[in-house]
Write a protein that holds these residues in place. Structure first.
Motif, PDB file in Angstrom:
ATOM      1  N   LEU A  81       0.837  -1.064  -0.202  1.00  0.00           N
ATOM      2  CA  LEU A  81      -0.111   0.040   0.082  1.00  0.00           C
ATOM      3  C   LEU A  81       0.857   1.222  -0.117  1.00  0.00           C
ATOM      4  CD1 LEU A  81      -2.992   1.343   0.054  1.00  0.00           C
ATOM      5  CD2 LEU A  81      -2.744   0.924   2.580  1.00  0.00           C
ATOM      6  N   LEU A  82       2.010   1.172   0.592  1.00  0.00           N
ATOM      7  CA  LEU A  82       2.846   2.357   0.653  1.00  0.00           C
ATOM      8  C   LEU A  82       3.331   2.768  -0.505  1.00  0.00           C
ATOM      9  CD1 LEU A  82       4.761   1.783   4.164  1.00  0.00           C
ATOM     10  CD2 LEU A  82       3.548   3.740   3.349  1.00  0.00           C
ATOM     11  N   MET A  83       3.647   1.652  -1.314  1.00  0.00           N
ATOM     12  CA  MET A  83       4.203   1.759  -2.811  1.00  0.00           C
ATOM     13  C   MET A  83       3.149   1.707  -4.033  1.00  0.00           C
ATOM     14  SD  MET A  83       7.441  -0.947  -2.064  1.00  0.00           S
ATOM     15  CE  MET A  83       8.296  -0.479  -3.429  1.00  0.00           C
ATOM     16  N   THR A  84       1.796   1.977  -3.790  1.00  0.00           N
ATOM     17  CA  THR A  84       0.888   2.079  -4.822  1.00  0.00           C
ATOM     18  C   THR A  84       0.936   3.251  -5.477  1.00  0.00           C
ATOM     19  OG1 THR A  84      -0.755   2.506  -3.329  1.00  0.00           O
ATOM     20  CG2 THR A  84      -0.626   0.269  -3.826  1.00  0.00           C
ATOM     21  N   ASP A  85       0.507   3.363  -6.622  1.00  0.00           N
ATOM     22  CA  ASP A  85       0.552   4.724  -7.589  1.00  0.00           C
ATOM     23  C   ASP A  85      -0.236   5.772  -7.040  1.00  0.00           C
ATOM     24  OD1 ASP A  85       2.289   3.458  -9.123  1.00  0.00           O
ATOM     25  OD2 ASP A  85       0.790   2.840 -10.707  1.00  0.00           O
ATOM     26  N   ARG A  86      -1.362   5.054  -6.352  1.00  0.00           N
ATOM     27  CA  ARG A  86      -2.302   6.141  -5.793  1.00  0.00           C
ATOM     28  C   ARG A  86      -1.956   6.779  -4.599  1.00  0.00           C
ATOM     29  NH1 ARG A  86      -8.587   4.490  -3.373  1.00  0.00           N
ATOM     30  NH2 ARG A  86      -9.035   6.729  -2.972  1.00  0.00           N
ATOM     31  N   GLN A 142      -5.313   6.526   3.703  1.00  0.00           N
ATOM     32  CA  GLN A 142      -5.947   5.451   2.834  1.00  0.00           C
ATOM     33  C   GLN A 142      -6.330   4.382   3.787  1.00  0.00           C
ATOM     34  OE1 GLN A 142      -5.788   4.633  -0.605  1.00  0.00           O
ATOM     35  NE2 GLN A 142      -4.881   6.725  -1.100  1.00  0.00           N
ATOM     36  N   LEU A 143      -5.726   4.105   4.865  1.00  0.00           N
ATOM     37  CA  LEU A 143      -6.299   3.139   5.399  1.00  0.00           C
ATOM     38  C   LEU A 143      -7.751   3.438   6.203  1.00  0.00           C
ATOM     39  CD1 LEU A 143      -3.103   1.935   7.916  1.00  0.00           C
ATOM     40  CD2 LEU A 143      -4.455   0.557   5.854  1.00  0.00           C
ATOM     41  N   ASP A 144      -7.833   4.772   6.431  1.00  0.00           N
ATOM     42  CA  ASP A 144      -9.025   5.271   7.112  1.00  0.00           C
ATOM     43  C   ASP A 144     -10.043   5.004   5.802  1.00  0.00           C
ATOM     44  OD1 ASP A 144      -8.128   5.827   9.532  1.00  0.00           O
ATOM     45  OD2 ASP A 144      -7.527   7.988   8.987  1.00  0.00           O
TER      46      ASP A 144
END
Length: 446
Positions: A81-86, A142-144
């Protein structure tokens, strides 16, 4: 030999000059890079809860540790998730960078721990720190959003399920009410009461039979002793209770005794004897007339009861016989009524058992549907108590650092590399210089 020395020295000098020149150019031209670091930690404990609603149902919520699975790792998920484009795109917007210029973070998972170490580079310490803060905030946002989206999807699914369950509760309730209105059987307690009443009737029937036999035996015993039936005893008591008849009977008894005495000493035509018979006959006629008025019986029957009417002891026995006979008749009537009730109840018992079975099924279906609905309703609320079930809680163990010195290029590493390369060149040339003696020693015949 001298030419060979010069050739080797020139070669070594050229390579050494190239190595150190490239090292110098690297140190002079490579841009400085600053690294900002921060560390995230995932608490490993699970959460659980249980809610019991008396007579309705139970709702239980239990969330195991996010690290209990051997095949799934939340730290690997968070690393991705830390490395996703979004994430990188939103981080670039927060930090004021262009998307293509925001560097991919270096994410490192520390073994045997729940730690995630993240490094972000920048042209300056402030830029690296700003990018790291933007990346951390974006990641947490993003987690929230993921947790919120999951909660909404679960709630929509639960609401649809609750609608179905509520409809089932209403259906089972209506079926139960229709059955109760049709049969009049409201509850199983009512069925149990009817069964208990049936048992009570049987008990009463046994008691009535015992009473009937007892009173019939008493009446029969009195009748055997007295030598009279109940009707005869009743007639005698009726005569006994009349004071006029009783006085006539007493006077008749005295005249009968006197007449008997005179018959023993006087002749039939004696004047006293004739007078005694005349008085006795007149009194007998008066006694018979009174007896017929009281009982309607004939003369012979009335005269048979005269001796009983004047005996007190026999009177008491006749009273006991009449009472026993009356009680026997009452017991017989009560027994007949009880047997009719038992017969009526027995005719309805088979149908009542079927109705009770149907009622039990309907009550069970309704209670199960109600319990499932109540449990589901309570579970919707308990599930909201732990938003970290699918996406574990993340805490910042170390805030993004503000680097004071560049992490690259490293002068020490560059010098060490150049020195190592120089040593390797010198060793290679030395091996070339001594190759002939070494080859002759290893293979002298070549």
């Amino acid at each position: 030999m001298r030419m060979r020395h010069k050739r080797y020295l020139k070669t070594a000098a050229v390579w050494i000059i190239v190595i150190w020149a490239l090292t110098g150019l690297f140190l002079a031209l490579a841009p400085d890079q600053y690294r900002s670091k921060f560390t995230l930690i995932l608490p490993g404990s699970g959460a659980g809860g249980s809610l019991n609603v008396e007579s309705i149902g139970q709702a239980q919520s239990s969330v195991a540790s996010a690290f209990s699975s051997a095949t799934l790792s939340p730290t690997e998920n968070y690393k991705r998730l830390l490395m996703t484009d979004r994430t990188l795109r939103q981080s670039a917007e927060k930090s004021g960078d262009r998307m293509h210029r925001f560097p991919a973070p270096n994410v490192k998972l520390i073994d045997q721990t729940n730690l995630i170490q993240v490094e972000v580079v920048g042209a300056s310490g402030e830029q690296a720190n700003k990018r790291a803060i933007a990346l951390k905030d974006t990641f947490l946002n993003q987690l929230d959003e993921l947790r919120k989206n999951e909660a909404e999807m679960r709630e929509n699914s639960d609401n649809k399920n609750l609608i179905v369950l509520e409809k089932k509760v209403r259906t089972t309730q209506q079926a139960l009410l229709d059955f109760q209105a049709k049969t009049g059987l409201v509850s199983l307690d009512q069925f149990n009461t009817r069964i208990a009443n049936m048992d009570a009737l049987r008990q009463q029937e046994r008691e009535a039979r015992i009473m009937l036999r007892q009173k019939a035996a008493e009446s029969g015993r009195f009748s055997s002793i007295l030598g009279k039936s109940v009707s005869g005893a009743n007639t005698a008591l009726r005569l006994r209770s009349d004071p006029v008849f009783q006085q006539l009977a007493d006077r008749y008894a005295k005249l009968e005794v006197e007449t008997r005495e005179k018959e023993a000493t006087l002749g039939d035509n004696h004047g006293d004897m004739v007078q005694a018979r005349s008085e006795r006959d007149q009194l007998q006629n008066a006694l018979l007339e009174r007896g017929r008025a009281l009982t309607g019986l004939g003369s012979d029957a009335i005269l048979k009861n005269v001796d009983i009417a004047v005996a007190d002891g026999r009177t008491n026995m006749m009273q006991g016989m009449i009472v026993a006979n009356s009680q026997s008749a009452g017991a017989r009537a009560g027994l007949a009524e009880i047997r009719r009730d038992i017969s009526n109840q027995s005719m309805k018992s088979s149908e009542l058992v079927k109705q009770a079975s149907q009622l039990a099924d309907l009550v069970r279906d309704h209670r199960v549907a109600e319990a499932v609905f109540s449990s589901a309703l309570a579970r919707v609320d308990t599930n909201k108590q732990d938003p970290f079930a699918s996406y574990p809680l993340v805490q910042t163990l170390e805030q993004p650092s503000l680097p004071q010195s560049p992490s690259s290029p490293s002068v020490l590493l560059a010098l060490a590399g150049a020195t190592g390369a120089t040593i390797i060149i010198l060793i290679g040339l030395a091996l070339l210089w001594f190759r002939q003696p070494i080859i002759r020693r290893i293979a002298p015949n070549i």
